[in-house]
Design a protein around this motif. Structure first.
Motif, PDB file in Angstrom:
ATOM      1  N   SER A 137       5.035  -0.483  -1.345  1.00 63.06           N
ATOM      2  CA  SER A 137       4.381   0.157  -2.479  1.00 63.06           C
ATOM      3  C   SER A 137       4.406   1.652  -2.334  1.00 63.06           C
ATOM      4  O   SER A 137       4.225   2.190  -1.256  1.00 63.06           O
ATOM      5  N   VAL A 138       4.593   2.306  -3.466  1.00 61.54           N
ATOM      6  CA  VAL A 138       4.440   3.753  -3.517  1.00 61.54           C
ATOM      7  C   VAL A 138       3.655   4.077  -4.749  1.00 61.54           C
ATOM      8  O   VAL A 138       3.622   3.316  -5.698  1.00 61.54           O
ATOM      9  N   VAL A 168       1.368   3.903   6.787  1.00 58.74           N
ATOM     10  CA  VAL A 168       0.569   3.923   5.557  1.00 58.74           C
ATOM     11  C   VAL A 168      -0.620   4.854   5.779  1.00 58.74           C
ATOM     12  O   VAL A 168      -0.849   5.337   6.886  1.00 58.74           O
ATOM     13  N   THR A 223      -4.967   0.559   1.713  1.00 59.71           N
ATOM     14  CA  THR A 223      -4.104   1.406   2.554  1.00 59.71           C
ATOM     15  C   THR A 223      -4.076   2.889   2.181  1.00 59.71           C
ATOM     16  O   THR A 223      -3.399   3.661   2.861  1.00 59.71           O
ATOM     17  N   ASP A 224      -4.782   3.296   1.154  1.00 55.86           N
ATOM     18  CA  ASP A 224      -4.764   4.729   0.829  1.00 55.86           C
ATOM     19  C   ASP A 224      -6.134   5.184   0.327  1.00 55.86           C
ATOM     20  O   ASP A 224      -6.243   5.862  -0.698  1.00 55.86           O
ATOM     21  N   THR A 229      -1.430  -3.664  -0.470  1.00 48.42           N
ATOM     22  CA  THR A 229      -0.532  -4.667   0.109  1.00 48.42           C
ATOM     23  C   THR A 229      -1.305  -5.948   0.385  1.00 48.42           C
ATOM     24  O   THR A 229      -2.374  -5.916   0.995  1.00 48.42           O
ATOM     25  N   SER A 272       4.749  -1.861   5.333  1.00 50.88           N
ATOM     26  CA  SER A 272       5.500  -0.679   5.747  1.00 50.88           C
ATOM     27  C   SER A 272       4.936  -0.161   7.058  1.00 50.88           C
ATOM     28  O   SER A 272       3.749  -0.343   7.366  1.00 50.88           O
ATOM     29  N   SER A 284      -0.180   1.564  -3.388  1.00 45.57           N
ATOM     30  CA  SER A 284       0.177   1.268  -2.000  1.00 45.57           C
ATOM     31  C   SER A 284      -0.511   0.006  -1.488  1.00 45.57           C
ATOM     32  O   SER A 284      -0.355  -0.356  -0.315  1.00 45.57           O
TER      33      SER A 284
END
Length: 535
Positions: free
Chosen positions: A33-34, A385, A326-327, A375, A382, A373
């Motif tokens: 993911s971005v 992260v 994750t962010d 998951t 990834s 991002s």
């Protein structure tokens, strides 16, 4: 370039069970993911005395099935050093900051012509500099105090605002010559005021721009409500990434239709002229922007408790769905309403009763955003992260990650709410780990041994952190030496602070297997306290 994907260490698994959730399915991801950053110019309480450029590249990672996946790596330019909450020994506030304003936005035809002229090397057309964006990966920008406001910058900002309100005769002439391209040379949608998107949404103004797209305020002509639209760049890899976020947002809305868990709701999505567009409710500014406008003054303690209770509820809801954000960071927490009142507070260290003004929020209601991002637990992870300042040690050491990395990010966020600035001011992995040891004490032996096997370059004598190295700079050594233990950052002078400190310590534990879960954190004594209103 290829990078190995480290599977989650087996000692992490007992920390979170795998309850069976009715209605929760795990889909396969097309790739990591971005997500675009909604803020056009995001400056933090970090070491930034000048502008930085965005540099990003594509690397490949091989997953457990042997499939090669493309990963977008955003590389940060290391900024000059400054002080952090762990290295600042006074409670003073930083100078206020006015980000550089963008040049007036023109019509789509004129903007496209300027982009074309710039790409052909013409010197006769001046274009606005691209907004700077938070960058992620091994070298991350440092959160630091920003510069003073500039009168010229304010004037330019006013000029920019006026350009959104009216269209000039010249602009009309440009659009009358025929259909104009809707994209610039990098695939970003060219924003024009009063443009109709999908024959329904009338654009009002640009809210932000990032590597992966733009966010605009618009009016839904069907409901007459204001909305925010994230417009993804017309580039295949960004379009694919946006579809991952759409899947996550749809799952969240399906499982929480009344939005009791305070995550942003996706109202509508569509494909407009090769741009994926995500429509959501229009909210207030992000928590970081409020901190910045408030001269990085800390939040009142009762507000911190309100924020924490909502945040932990949102993240626990995600974890129940086996989803890892994750962010987590203050930029991804939006205020529903950022109205505030002004009060006068004493200036620390000043005599004669000197005071300064401080904003106090009228409402602490928030929404968690930016799931690009996110998951699922069973899907591809990834290697790297989380934004640098909220990155857990197991990620830095390549030990794999799961739900506990979100808990660690929440601990960093709570400290930032309490001090006004980010806990760790660094852009180097080894320096970051050294600061963590000052803040939280030495790594547990088992965790350090696992880290030494994964990243032997960070250790010596078996499992001892190899700091400082011979090549470490004087400034780096000075920054680590000036770092303060968590008990000094959050002095336990009363029961409120004692319970707050205990909660943060449990969130920032080195070993993710020993870190408190977000769901259990909601049962901590801190949330049972009645905290009186203060400033």
């Amino acid at each position: 370039m290829s990078a190995a994907v480290h599977p989650l260490s087996t000692h992490l698994m007992p920390h979170y069970g795998r309850p069976v959730l009715n209605g929760v399915s795990h889909h396969s991801m097309a790739g990591p993911s971005v997500v675009p950053n909604a803020s056009p110019v995001v400056t933090r309480k970090r070491k930034r005395a000048h502008q930085y450029t965005v540099s990003y590249s594509e690397v490949q990672e091989v997953d457990s099935s042997g499939k090669v996946r493309e990963v977008i790596v955003i590389e940060d330019t290391p900024p000059p050093p400054t002080l952090s909450p762990a290295t600042t020994h006074n409670a003073g506030y930083s100078a206020s900051y006015q980000p550089p304003a963008l040049a007036p936005i023109r019509t789509r035809a004129r903007a496209a012509a300027e982009a074309q002229a710039a790409s052909s090397g013409s010197s006769s057309v001046l274009t606005a500099p691209a907004p700077k964006k938070r960058k992620r990966d091994h070298q991350d920008e440092v959160r630091a105090p920003a510069a003073k406001k500039l009168a010229a910058g304010n004037q330019q900002a006013v000029a920019t605002a006026k350009s959104w309100e009216t269209r000039s005769a010249a602009a009309t002439d440009d659009t009358s010559k025929g259909p104009a391209p809707c994209d610039d040379k990098e695939g970003h949608y060219i924003i024009v005021p009063d443009d109709m998107i999908f024959s329904r949404y009338r654009t009002v103004r640009l809210l932000g721009q990032g590597t992966f797209g733009k966010v605009v305020e618009a009016v839904d002509t069907v409901t007459n409500n204001k909305v925010a639209i994230k417009i993804i760049r017309a580039v295949p890899k960004y379009r694919d990434a946006s579809k991952i976020e759409i899947r996550v947002l749809q799952k969240l809305k399906e499982r929480d239709p009344l939005n009791r868990n305070k995550c942003i709701h996706l109202l509508h999505w569509f494909d407009h002229r090769n741009h994926i567009c995500l429509v959501s409710e229009l909210l207030g500014m992000c928590v970081y922007d409020f901190l910045k406008e408030n001269d990085f003054a800390p939040f009142p303690r009762h507000h911190i408790q309100d924020f924490a209770r909502q945040l932990f509820g949102s993240v626990a809801f995600l974890h129940d769905l086996r989803l890892i954000h994750t962010d987590l960071k203050p930029e991804n927490i939006l205020l529903v309403n950022n109205d505030s009142r002004l009060i006068n507070v004493p200036i620390p260290g000043k005599r004669n009763g000197a005071t300064k003004t401080k904003k106090i929020l009228n409402s602490t209601e928030i929404r968690l955003i930016d799931f690009g991002s996110a998951t699922f637990e069973t899907e591809y992870h990834s290697t790297v992260v989380c934004t640098r300042h909220y990155r857990a040690p197991e990620i830095i050491l390549g030990l794999g990650w799961s739900f506990p990395c979100d808990a660690y990010s929440l601990g960093c966020i709570l400290v930032e709410f309490y001090t006004g600035i980010a806990l760790y001011q660094t852009h180097d992995n080894l320096e970051h780990l050294a600061m963590m040891e000052v803040v939280m004490g030495k790594m547990p032996e088992r965790f350090a041994r696992n880290g030494a096997r994964s990243k032997p370059e960070f250790f010596k004598d078996g499992s001892k952190l190899d700091w400082p190295k011979a090549k470490s700079t004087r400034q780096s050594k000075k920054d680590v030496k000036a770092t303060r233990p968590l008990a000094e950052v959050i002095p336990p002078h009363d029961n409120i602070n004692r319970q707050f400190l205990d909660l943060v310590q449990r969130l920032l534990a080195f070993d993710p297997a020993q870190r408190i879960t977000v769901r259990n954190a909601l049962e901590h004594e801190y949330f049972k306290l009645v905290i009186p209103e203060d400033n």
